[in-house]
Design a protein around this motif. Structure first.
Motif, mmCIF file in Angstrom:
data_model
loop_
_atom_site.group_PDB
_atom_site.id
_atom_site.type_symbol
_atom_site.label_atom_id
_atom_site.label_comp_id
_atom_site.label_asym_id
_atom_site.label_seq_id
_atom_site.Cartn_x
_atom_site.Cartn_y
_atom_site.Cartn_z
ATOM 1 N N GLU A 101 0.747 -1.244 0.055
ATOM 2 C CA GLU A 101 -0.077 -0.224 0.147
ATOM 3 C C GLU A 101 0.719 1.236 0.146
ATOM 4 O OE1 GLU A 101 -3.109 0.551 2.766
ATOM 5 O OE2 GLU A 101 -4.060 -1.103 2.272
ATOM 6 N N CYS A 102 2.019 0.969 0.623
ATOM 7 C CA CYS A 102 2.969 2.277 0.803
ATOM 8 C C CYS A 102 3.654 2.497 -0.490
ATOM 9 C CB CYS A 102 3.824 2.058 1.880
ATOM 10 S SG CYS A 102 2.979 2.169 3.642
ATOM 11 N N VAL A 103 3.381 1.782 -1.654
ATOM 12 C CA VAL A 103 4.023 2.013 -2.943
ATOM 13 C C VAL A 103 3.065 1.934 -3.903
ATOM 14 C CG1 VAL A 103 6.416 1.037 -2.369
ATOM 15 C CG2 VAL A 103 4.496 -0.443 -3.734
ATOM 16 N N THR A 104 1.701 2.169 -3.482
ATOM 17 C CA THR A 104 0.764 2.303 -4.674
ATOM 18 C C THR A 104 -0.044 3.747 -4.318
ATOM 19 O OG1 THR A 104 0.218 -0.163 -4.011
ATOM 20 C CG2 THR A 104 -1.508 0.980 -5.431
ATOM 21 N N THR A 105 -0.410 4.270 -5.588
ATOM 22 C CA THR A 105 -1.194 5.493 -5.383
ATOM 23 C C THR A 105 -2.626 5.501 -5.344
ATOM 24 O OG1 THR A 105 -1.373 6.026 -7.667
ATOM 25 C CG2 THR A 105 0.734 6.443 -6.781
#
Ligand code: AMP
Length: 313
Positions: free
Chosen positions: A80-84
């Motif tokens: 989730e921390c690399v998805t926008t």
């Protein structure tokens, strides 16, 4: 599971099973729906029985329950921390489902990331799914590639595979829309283990058209073409060959009903038998979770370390 799940996905899974293959009952994903604890428990057991009754063999492949392997939820957070937000809000499934749910929860937006975690945790090469999952699979690939670019080679980038026929089984009542667990009306959705009476009734009432001409033509005859494609996928004839053998819609529907009933009858018998011994089913799931954890743990640690998370050793 409905006929679309079976033809679009489950049947391919059975064909592709091997010691390298992992199948999980995605109970965490089910939480994105308004579902009671009792219903979730029942449906988890039910799905486990369905997978095995359809031919997945725990001696051959790994079958487990998603929440029994905590790495899924853990990797989900890292991803989730690399998805926008933009990427997720553009997903067609999200756009459709959020319109139908008042006060939809964040999980409905983010579940494709959990799905990416489900896939990437096993160094997956191939994901056999129905057509409707193309976009989510593309997202999983994008996330994996972005992660690899930013943090170094960590994930294998998967590809999706789709069946040649019946990749998209349509709703029997609204044949321009796919058959769906959450959206289809009761008559539009054919469950694998509906009783023979219900199967006959749903197929008899399936929406077709009024010109009476029996031909395979998705554009002008979506209802009829859906029935022909279902027939074809359960037999060894093409939809055109099936169409050529009939002159009346009613006869096609009657024969199709009997074909569906005959296909699922032996699976239903096995399913009933499995549900009579739920402890045995959960033993299979527990063994599966051990095997899955052993595979997923290594990939999770690889990802966590790549991002800079420290560990206790
Ligand atoms: P879901 O219903 O989203 O849990 O989907 C489970 C699997 O069934 C996925 O691989 C989907 O691609 C497949 N699937 C779902 N609905 C259909 C459909 N109407 N036709 C073909 N495949 C489907």
């Amino acid at each position: 599971m409905h006929l679309g799940n079976y033809l679009g996905a489950l049947r391919q899974w059975v064909d592709a099973q091997s010691p390298d293959a992992f199948y999980c009952v995605v109970d965490l994903h089910a939480l994105t729906l308004q579902i009671s604890p009792e219903a979730l428990r029942d449906q988890t057991t039910d799905l486990l029985a369905t997978l095995i009754a359809s031919g997945l063999d725990p001696e051959v492949c790994t079958i487990f329950i998603q929440s029994h392997v905590p790495y899924h939820a853990q990797l989900n957070w890292l991803l989730e921390c690399v998805t926008t937000y933009g990427e997720l809000s553009r997903m067609t499934a999200f756009k459709e489902k959020s319109q139908r749910q008042e006060g939809y929860r964040v999980g409905l937006l983010t579940y494709p990331v959990l799905q990416a975690a489900d896939i990437l945790l096993y160094d997956t090469e191939e994901v056999p799914v129905g057509d409707d999952q193309r976009q989510h699979l593309e997202l999983a690939r994008t996330i994996a590639e972005r992660f690899n670019n930013r943090f170094g080679e960590t994930f294998r980038v998967p590809v999706s595979t789709h069946p040649k026929v019946a990749a998209r089984v349509m709703d029997l009542q609204e044949p321009t829309r796919k058959m769906s667990k959450s959206i289809s009306s009761p008559l539009g959705n054919l469950h694998m283990f509906d009783t023979p009476e219900v199967i006959r009734k749903k197929i008899a009432k399936a929406v077709t058209d009024t010109d009476g001409e029996l031909r395979f033509d998705w554009e002008n005859k979506p209802g009829l073409s859906n029935l022909l494609e279902i027939y074809s996928s359960l037999s060894d004839e093409t939809p055109q060959q099936v169409a050529g053998r009939y002159t009346r819609y009613g006869e096609l529907k009657t024969d199709l009903s009997e074909l569906v009933i005959a296909t699922f009858a032996p699976m239903k018998e096995r399913y009933d038998e499995l549900l009579r011994a739920p402890d045995d089913l959960y033993k299979i799931a527990a063994d599966g979770a051990l095997k899955a954890s052993a595979a997923a743990g290594g990939v999770y640690r690889r990802a966590a370390q790549a991002m800079g998370l420290t560990s206790t050793g």
